[in-house]
Write an enzyme that holds these catalytic residues in place. Sequence first.
Site, PDB file in Angstrom:
ATOM      1  N   SER A  98      42.656  35.231  41.000  1.00 49.62           N
ATOM      2  CA  SER A  98      43.212  33.868  41.020  1.00 49.62           C
ATOM      3  C   SER A  98      41.837  32.925  40.736  1.00 49.62           C
ATOM      4  CB  SER A  98      43.736  33.527  42.345  1.00 49.62           C
ATOM      5  OG  SER A  98      44.517  32.454  42.282  1.00 49.62           O
ATOM      6  N   ASP A 334      53.701  36.094  36.387  1.00 51.60           N
ATOM      7  CA  ASP A 334      52.924  35.038  37.101  1.00 51.60           C
ATOM      8  C   ASP A 334      52.843  33.855  36.079  1.00 51.60           C
ATOM      9  OD1 ASP A 334      51.207  33.486  38.192  1.00 51.60           O
ATOM     10  OD2 ASP A 334      49.403  34.699  37.824  1.00 51.60           O
ATOM     11  N   HIS A 359      51.198  37.616  40.473  1.00 55.79           N
ATOM     12  CA  HIS A 359      49.883  37.128  40.515  1.00 55.79           C
ATOM     13  C   HIS A 359      48.958  38.161  41.380  1.00 55.79           C
ATOM     14  CE1 HIS A 359      47.281  33.537  40.374  1.00 55.79           C
ATOM     15  NE2 HIS A 359      46.809  33.652  41.616  1.00 55.79           N
TER      16      HIS A 359
END
Lengths: 401, 401
Positions: A98, A334, A359
């Site tokens: 991320s 994602d 994710h």
Amino acid sequence: MRTITVSSTRRWVVVPYYCKLFGGLTRSHTRRLSPIFKYYIVVALLQHRYYGESIPFEVKSLGYLNSAQALADYAEILIHIKEKNNALESPIIVIGGSYGGMLASWFRLKYPHIALGALASSAPILYFDDTMRQNKITSAISQIFKEVSKTCYETIKRSWSEIDEAASTPRGLTKLSNTFQTCRELRYSSELKNFLESLYMKAAQTGQPVVKDICESIDKTPNEDGTDLNKIFAAVVAVSSDDHTHCYVNPPSALALEWQRCSEIMMPKGQGRSETLFEPAPPNQMEIMTKDCQSLYSVTPRPHWLTTYYGGHNMKLILKSFGSNIIFSNGLKDPFSHGGVLEDISTTIHAVKIEEGGHCEDIFPNDDANSQRLALVTRDEYKIIQEWITQYDTDRKSSSD
Amino acid sequence: MRTITVSSTRRWVVVPYYCKLFGGLTRSHTRRLSPIFKYYIVVALLQHRYYGESIPFEVKSLGYLNSAQALADYAEILIHIKEKNNALESPIIVIGGSYGGMLASWFRLKYPHIALGALASSAPILYFDDTMRQNKITSAISQIFKEVSKTCYETIKRSWSEIDEAASTPRGLTKLSNTFQTCRELRYSSELKNFLESLYMKAAQTGQPVVKDICESIDKTPNEDGTDLNKIFAAVVAVSSDDHTHCYVNPPSALALEWQRCSEIMMPKGQGRSETLFEPAPPNQMEIMTKDCQSLYSVTPRPHWLTTYYGGHNMKLILKSFGSNIIFSNGLKDPFSHGGVLEDISTTIHAVKIEEGGHCEDIFPNDDANSQRLALVTRDEYKIIQEWITQYDTDRKSSSD
């Protein structure tokens, strides 16, 4: 900033940037991390300044909170760890997911003399400035909500103007603050709206189960006073973690991210033509945002800074003849994968696409059921990293000859 | 910060960092620059913040003076120039000499998305931290002085302790300030010694003629009061430029460089075993320097920061598989070439060695007599740059297919 050194023998050093930056790091997290970590000898988990355990809260000092400073912290700490372990030439692989994935790839680009390579999982590095003109990410998020519940989707879509209307009545912001049990009194309706946007985005990142929790709460809670606000609040309560027992919206722990969103990490929203769950961006979006950010945090947004400092335009053209040793991995389920690098850039800058993946799933598996599928992915990733290290060893040998 | 746009048609953009940062930039300078510049269409000369024409003098604001901030300025300005000229995809080649050469190579490394390549002339990027343990540069400087005049060399060598002795007498620093007509009253003898060190270094960079001026003044001036201080002052006067009519030592225009020497650009001196012109470094050199810098500029030296941020150790090993498109050129008669990259690193990171060349001579020729010899060098450099641009055009074409 906290460092956990799992072992200190002299082979490799790996530094994962934690995918979920917003909790504390424990040894049990280390165990839950991807099998890829088992190949490494020294694992150091580095937190980002102002996140995690050491948070200075004065707005005044937030001026030192930005990604470049965080990378510089990592540089200093890693050199320190290497010196301490008498392992100056041991290759370091940085791993993150991320925002941590963006940091990992940026760290390899800015500090190639410290990190030999990077595994950047679910890093939407192309989601800034005008590098991605269409609102693909927000559309994908909307699609997930729509699939779970059409009425839920419609309720959320309707709620933005209801929030603005409520805020514009006499003492409206105070009433809104009470309704949503905010951790500090709202000064702008945008504070609440930004919080909710992040909530929906994070839910969609995490996958359908959390979106289902949100939508069940929204759908089952009855209307009150002719608005949907109590439905939305029910959703907030449903997905809030235990540590917000006294208040729900904009807890102090969210301050760092809010600051970064007001200064450098500005993801465009609602700029495409397709309809989404989110509030359409007004034409003067930047102007409003600037006013709010200056007033709340005394900081002026710099929407072009991230792409100026790290690049982003023509990524493939630029990195084809510059840089090496980065894996960009993305789970295609994602929504944020639309902001990621999905094509190989060169023979040493790879895109790994995980068909049914979510994710950060390769470095932080959510579900044991997926572990076999993910093991294949991480095995491939490990193989690539192993090639970098073999090449490095060969180069090192020939440079010392 | 000043930008001169010589022409604004849409082909290439070149940005030279000026070799001699300490004067103003004029159009006549542009004409005197290397023939390599004639190949380019837009030439922008960018000054470094706090140098040149715009100098804010408050010590308070010097906190914003560092190389990383200067590079960020260049990034913002270059993107602005490109946008203004509707030339977003035009390749930029950054060119600079000396400190400007370091900036040029660092800019390519940190901002590959903005500069396609760099010509770094006489850039001693390996002269920091412990990347070069021997005092090769100071030895080479000493050799030049010795060849010009043995007595001059001995006088300078003797003068360091004479300065310290003079400073340690009652009102000694005031008397020293008067003797040397300093621009501000000395607070430490190190202020004078640092100034003189820089003077000798710059003289040796420029070549034998300036060293001769210094040594003639030293040798012909008689002793006074049993010390050599008046000899040294005569040398200062001999090589001072016209703009120091009222005072000689540490003029306000030198403040920026002094600050940078106290914060990040710390070149080790006198750490080798061979005897040099310079004062031998005391064992507690860093401690003394820290005290002086804190007292004079309220800044604490960070001797490891440059190598942490830009690298420097194992340069060849690191850059072999990372980065591209840099020419490191060095004139081998320049003492600072010992801190430069003198070996090819990869197929696109080149070392150009100029046998009889001086400091920055390829991009800023000193002498018309050398122009034919240097024309061959710049032709080779241009050929390399041309290859980068051809490759870029090919890549750009294939990435837009």
